[in-house]
Design an enzyme around this catalytic site. Structure first.
Site, PDB file in Angstrom:
ATOM      1  N   LYS A 102       0.837  -1.213   0.000  1.00  0.00           N
ATOM      2  CA  LYS A 102       0.000   0.000   0.000  1.00  0.00           C
ATOM      3  C   LYS A 102       0.861   1.247   0.000  1.00  0.00           C
ATOM      4  CE  LYS A 102      -4.520  -1.292   1.786  1.00  0.00           C
ATOM      5  NZ  LYS A 102      -5.512  -1.084   2.833  1.00  0.00           N
TER       6      LYS A 102
ATOM      7  N   LYS B 195      -3.573 -10.707  -6.229  1.00  0.00           N
ATOM      8  CA  LYS B 195      -4.901 -11.059  -5.697  1.00  0.00           C
ATOM      9  C   LYS B 195      -5.966 -10.082  -6.220  1.00  0.00           C
ATOM     10  CE  LYS B 195      -5.202  -8.414  -1.424  1.00  0.00           C
ATOM     11  NZ  LYS B 195      -5.808  -8.298  -0.119  1.00  0.00           N
TER      12      LYS B 195
ATOM     13  N   LYS C 154      -9.892  -4.685  -4.010  1.00  0.00           N
ATOM     14  CA  LYS C 154     -10.738  -3.521  -4.286  1.00  0.00           C
ATOM     15  C   LYS C 154      -9.918  -2.266  -4.453  1.00  0.00           C
ATOM     16  CE  LYS C 154     -12.318  -3.791   0.498  1.00  0.00           C
ATOM     17  NZ  LYS C 154     -13.422  -4.184   1.328  1.00  0.00           N
TER      18      LYS C 154
HETATM   19  P1  AMP Z   1     -10.617  -6.445   2.667  1.00  0.00           P
HETATM   20  O1  AMP Z   1     -11.397  -6.344   1.402  1.00  0.00           O
HETATM   21  O2  AMP Z   1      -9.154  -6.258   2.400  1.00  0.00           O
HETATM   22  O3  AMP Z   1     -11.156  -5.653   3.801  1.00  0.00           O
HETATM   23  O4  AMP Z   1     -10.738  -7.978   3.090  1.00  0.00           O
HETATM   24  C1  AMP Z   1     -11.881  -8.558   3.675  1.00  0.00           C
HETATM   25  C2  AMP Z   1     -11.715 -10.049   3.755  1.00  0.00           C
HETATM   26  O5  AMP Z   1     -11.671 -10.616   2.429  1.00  0.00           O
HETATM   27  C3  AMP Z   1     -10.412 -10.499   4.426  1.00  0.00           C
HETATM   28  O6  AMP Z   1     -10.688 -11.664   5.217  1.00  0.00           O
HETATM   29  C4  AMP Z   1      -9.507 -10.859   3.292  1.00  0.00           C
HETATM   30  O7  AMP Z   1      -8.549 -11.838   3.640  1.00  0.00           O
HETATM   31  C5  AMP Z   1     -10.490 -11.401   2.260  1.00  0.00           C
HETATM   32  N1  AMP Z   1     -10.003 -11.197   0.888  1.00  0.00           N
HETATM   33  C6  AMP Z   1      -9.675 -10.011   0.305  1.00  0.00           C
HETATM   34  N2  AMP Z   1      -9.280 -10.188  -0.976  1.00  0.00           N
HETATM   35  C7  AMP Z   1      -9.355 -11.543  -1.204  1.00  0.00           C
HETATM   36  C8  AMP Z   1      -9.083 -12.369  -2.338  1.00  0.00           C
HETATM   37  N3  AMP Z   1      -8.661 -11.864  -3.495  1.00  0.00           N
HETATM   38  N4  AMP Z   1      -9.279 -13.708  -2.210  1.00  0.00           N
HETATM   39  C9  AMP Z   1      -9.717 -14.239  -1.051  1.00  0.00           C
HETATM   40  N5  AMP Z   1     -10.000 -13.509   0.050  1.00  0.00           N
HETATM   41  C10 AMP Z   1      -9.821 -12.186  -0.010  1.00  0.00           C
END
Ligand code: AMP
Ligand code: TRP
Length: 329
Positions: free
Chosen positions: A110, A194, A197
């Site tokens: 980031k 990965k 968002k």
């Molecule tokens: P975030 O969107 O970063 O707040 O992540 C929310 C949840 O989604 C967390 O448990 C992350 O580990 C999971 N997560 C985010 N991106 C991925 C992805 N590409 N594949 C699987 N899990 C994800």
């Protein structure tokens, strides 16, 4: 067991979030005591538009309920509504080794995207996440692979606090699913990264809350690999393997069976089927979300209730922490 997991409010929920994380939370809420904070304070570690952040936080709660989280079964709340998170985060920062924070992958990644420099909050982010978890004496934390390092850090913080000030925190376990179970859904454009968002290229992700045309377009445009075989091999065919995982998670069909059905057929028919599958899979979520958008007062009310519940669970721990580190009562 007490389970906790957090999600950031910004950005639309994509299939990586849904299949890798939120869908598992939905199953857990029936078997365990679950807490799911929308972590708005974490979002502040990168610049935000205040009005939009407020909107995004409500929107994320609606997405979570539309995805199947039931506010009657789990505690759904906004992180900043429970001030104990910030208080504990500060105390943890005073025992957090700087070197470890500097080694965190998410900080480094980031950090690279922050043109106007990195703020201290981005660096100490894991101490806030540790406080989210430790504040509730959490047994287990279901997360995607990307968060394992932060969870290790949380465990380190628990051990360090306990050995310095006396047994206070439970050491939480990480619940990480395997790659075939969606632990790491990859970008549709660059399958070595990965699905995220915060990726500036929106074509890399697909969300169950987007309209069908958008879903179709992004899936049909997904990067595939050389050759034309539909075969699961993350090292040799990362693009196709990611699409196979997505298909299998949404359809419930095994990867082996999908490979067999598309043997010798090439990429286009496979992508077409996947696109239609994603559209029909998303429809009920989209519909539920649209209903919730008309019930903002209800959402506000349930968040108040969630925060009250969370605070009552956090209080004994924060009291003990204050006492242990020597703050005057
Ligand atoms: P975030 O969107 O970063 O707040 O992540 C929310 C949840 O989604 C967390 O448990 C992350 O580990 C999971 N997560 C985010 N991106 C991925 C992805 N590409 N594949 C699987 N899990 C994800
Ligand atoms: N850091 C997590 C992410 O980016 C979000 C998060 C904040 C979290 N606090 C948490 C996840 C506590 C699990 C438990 O995805």
């Amino acid at each position: 067991m007490r389970i906790l997991s957090g999600i950031q409010p910004t950005g639309i929920m994509h299939l990586g979030n849904y299949l890798g994380a939120v869908r598992r939370w939905k199953d857990m809420q029936t078997k365990h005591e679950c807490l799911f904070p929308v972590v708005d304070l974490h979002a502040l570690t990168v610049p935000q538009n205040p009005k939009e952040l407020r909107k995004a936080t409500l929107n994320k709660v609606m997405e979570l309920i539309a995805s199947g989280l039931d506010p009657e079964r789990c505690t759904l709340f906004v992180q900043s509504h429970v001030k104990e998170h910030t208080e504990l985060a500060w105390i943890l920062q005073t025992i957090a080794p700087l070197g470890e924070l500097e080694r965190m992958t998410q900080y480094k990644e980031k950090g690279k995207t922050q043109k106007s420099g990195v703020n201290a909050g981005l660096l100490t982010y894991p101490a806030l996440m540790a406080s989210d978890i430790l504040l509730y004496q959490t047994d287990a934390v279901p997360v995607g692979k990307d968060q394992v390092q932060h969870l290790e850090f949380t465990r380190t913080m628990a051990r360090k606090f306990n050995s310095t000030f006396g047994q206070t925190f439970k050491e939480p376990a990480a619940l990480v699913s395997s790659e075939k179970e969606g632990a790491k859904i990859m970008s549709l454009v660059d399958p070595k990264k990965k699905m995220s968002k915060s990726d500036p290229n929106p074509k890399g992700r697909v969300s169950p809350f987007e309209d069908p045309e958008h879903i179709r377009r992004n899936i049909m445009g997904a990067t595939t690999d050389a050759g034309k075989e539909i075969r699961y091999s993350p090292a040799k065919k990362p693009g196709v393997s990611n699409l196979l995982v997505l298909h299998s998670l949404m359809s419930g069909e095994s990867i082996a069976s999908i490979e067999k059905r598309f043997k010798g057929k090439g990429y286009a028919p496979f992508k077409r089927e996947l696109a239609e599958l994603a559209v029909s899979f998303s429809e009920p979520l989209r519909k539920k979300k649209r209903e919730l958008e008309r019930r903002e007062a209800y959402i506000q009310e349930l968040l108040k209730r969630g925060a009250r519940k969370a605070r009552s669970l956090a209080e004994p721990t924060i009291e003990e922490v204050r006492e242990r580190v020597g703050l005057l009562s």
